[in-house]
Scaffold this active site. Structure first.
Site, short mmCIF file in Angstrom:
data_model
loop_
_atom_site.label_atom_id
_atom_site.label_comp_id
_atom_site.label_asym_id
_atom_site.label_seq_id
_atom_site.Cartn_x
_atom_site.Cartn_y
_atom_site.Cartn_z
N TYR A 164 30.92 0.38 -13.84
CA TYR A 164 31.68 -0.48 -13.97
C TYR A 164 33.14 0.31 -14.41
O TYR A 164 33.74 -0.24 -15.37
CB TYR A 164 31.33 -1.25 -15.03
N HIS B 234 26.77 -10.22 -10.20
CA HIS B 234 26.90 -8.79 -11.10
C HIS B 234 25.30 -8.53 -11.25
O HIS B 234 25.05 -7.30 -11.27
CB HIS B 234 27.59 -9.06 -12.57
N GLU C 240 33.33 -5.56 -8.74
CA GLU C 240 33.80 -6.99 -8.88
C GLU C 240 34.06 -7.60 -7.65
O GLU C 240 33.94 -8.87 -7.43
CB GLU C 240 35.34 -6.79 -9.72
N ASP D 211 41.51 -2.44 -18.12
CA ASP D 211 40.72 -3.06 -17.31
C ASP D 211 39.67 -2.02 -16.79
O ASP D 211 39.32 -2.25 -15.54
CB ASP D 211 41.61 -3.90 -16.33
N HIS E 40 39.39 -5.45 -12.17
CA HIS E 40 39.65 -6.70 -11.76
C HIS E 40 40.97 -6.54 -10.89
O HIS E 40 41.38 -7.76 -10.34
CB HIS E 40 39.80 -7.63 -12.85
N HIS F 273 29.67 -15.56 -8.93
CA HIS F 273 30.18 -14.26 -9.33
C HIS F 273 29.31 -13.59 -10.54
O HIS F 273 28.96 -12.55 -10.17
CB HIS F 273 31.59 -14.51 -10.04
N GLU F 274 29.03 -14.20 -11.55
CA GLU F 274 28.16 -13.72 -12.45
C GLU F 274 26.92 -13.20 -12.17
O GLU F 274 26.43 -11.91 -12.53
CB GLU F 274 28.13 -14.63 -13.81
ZN LIG Z 1 33.06 -9.81 -12.83
#
Ligand SMILES: [Zn+2]
Length: 352
Positions: A188, A177, A197, A270, A275, A173-174
């Site tokens: 974002y 990004h 996301e 958020d 998310h 996941h990271e």
């Molecule tokens: Zn993320």
């Protein structure tokens, strides 16, 4: 892509609404230094640091330019990266301590292999940039993040979350990004942020399925299930198959993700629900993968990512992804009717 809207890292694995809930219930906010954990861990840190100083820095491999080499650093439980120490380079033997350096090394290796073998991508920037991972960030830090250059992992507080290096999909996941930063650069916030996301969840989940030799029908489609501590066994952060069902407990609250546009979160929290609303395209991806298989769905989404733009919205994603599906179908890389499958999945979640 910019993950920072103000200051400090914002592209975080555990979303703010969960951390807010935990802080409210437990009275401890693990996002920043707090006295209770500082004193409890001080002596352990000293012991660990002494053990770590045994690592012979002279034998560490420095990354070769353009070879997508892994570099694992120990943040030494500090809240910034300035005193971090490189502890394992590409092809270096496993370290004795800290062991999570080896786990992070293996998992980020699996992410790199997935991108290379399945998608033909050479590291984060497709030009073989080094992949830098920092373990042991902060004290009992309940998160992992991408800071636009590095993947940074906390140890978790041990009650709610465990060490973030444990989960392949956290690394997938990271790192994704980072890939988004070098491709669509999705802003974002709002729908473009939710797509950012979403892509991170898609390729995080796909690399885990690839690593475990699973497919759509056998995968659990959960994000972050491996970083839940024993007390939270059975919970996860997100479910791509059934958004809104990943967690429901007194400490974390209840999973707020919608699986359809009818439940779209319109609030400012958020970064306008990056998310939260990601559940909607996540569900669409799951439906496509169940129809044509994870690998083909992944090829379509990867092509889509390279043709989307910074302010793209959900409807743009549906259009671009089905157009890419048609191109790939013409090249016999995905099922003949893949474009319709993509359209129909987005329609099912309320995106036309
Ligand atoms: Zn993320």
């Amino acid at each position: 892509m910019r993950c920072h809207r103000h200051s400090g890292p914002k592209c975080q694995f555990v979303p703010p609404h969960i951390l807010d809930h935990i802080a409210k219930v437990t009275g401890v906010d693990t996002r920043e230094p707090h006295p209770a954990t500082l004193s409890a861990t001080a002596s352990k840190q000293f012991r660990d640091r002494r053990a770590r100083s045994m690592i012979d820095l002279a034998t560490l491999t420095t990354p070769r330019p353009g070879k997508s080499d892994r570099v694992i650093h120990d943040a030494q439980n500090q809240w910034d990266l300035t005193s971090a120490q490189q502890i394992r380079g590409e092809s270096d033997p496993a370290v004795g301590t800290p062991k999570n350096a080896n786990t992070a090394y293996d998992h980020v290796g699996a992410v790199r292999t997935f991108y290379a073998e399945v998608l033909g991508r050479d590291s984060i920037d497709h030009r073989g940039m080094d992949i830098n991972v920092y373990v042991n960030f902060g004290v009992e830090f309940d998160n992992a993040f991408w800071d636009e250059k590095n993947i940074v992992l906390g140890n978790g507080d041990g009650t709610i979350f465990t060490d973030f290096s444990k989960s392949p999909d956290v690394l997938g996941h990271e790192l994704t990004h980072g890939v988004v930063q070098y491709t669509a650069k999705l802003e974002y916030q709002g729908q473009s942020g939710a797509l950012n996301e979403h892509f991170a969840d898609v390729f995080g989940s796909l690399m885990e399925q690839h690593m475990r030799k699973e497919d759509a029908g056998t995968a659990n489609w959960l994000i972050g299930d491996e970083v839940m501590a024993e007390d939270q066994y059975g919970e996860a952060l997100r479910s791509m198959a059934h958004p809104g069902t990943a967690f429901d407990n007194p400490i974390m609250g209840k999973d707020p993700q919608p699986a359809h546009m009818s439940g779209y979160f319109p609030g400012p929290e958020d970064n306008q629900g990056v998310h939260i609303n990601s559940g909607i395209p996540n569900r669409a991806f799951y439906l496509v993968a169940m129809e044509i298989g994870t690998t083909q769905a992944g090829l379509i989404w990867y092509a889509g990512l390279q043709n989307l733009w910074a302010t793209a919205k959900f409807a743009d994603a549906a259009t671009v992804l089905s157009a890419q599906a048609r191109i790939l179908a013409r090249e016999n890389k995905v099922a003949r009717n893949a474009a319709q499958t993509v359209r129909s999945a987005f329609r099912d979640v309320g995106i036309h």
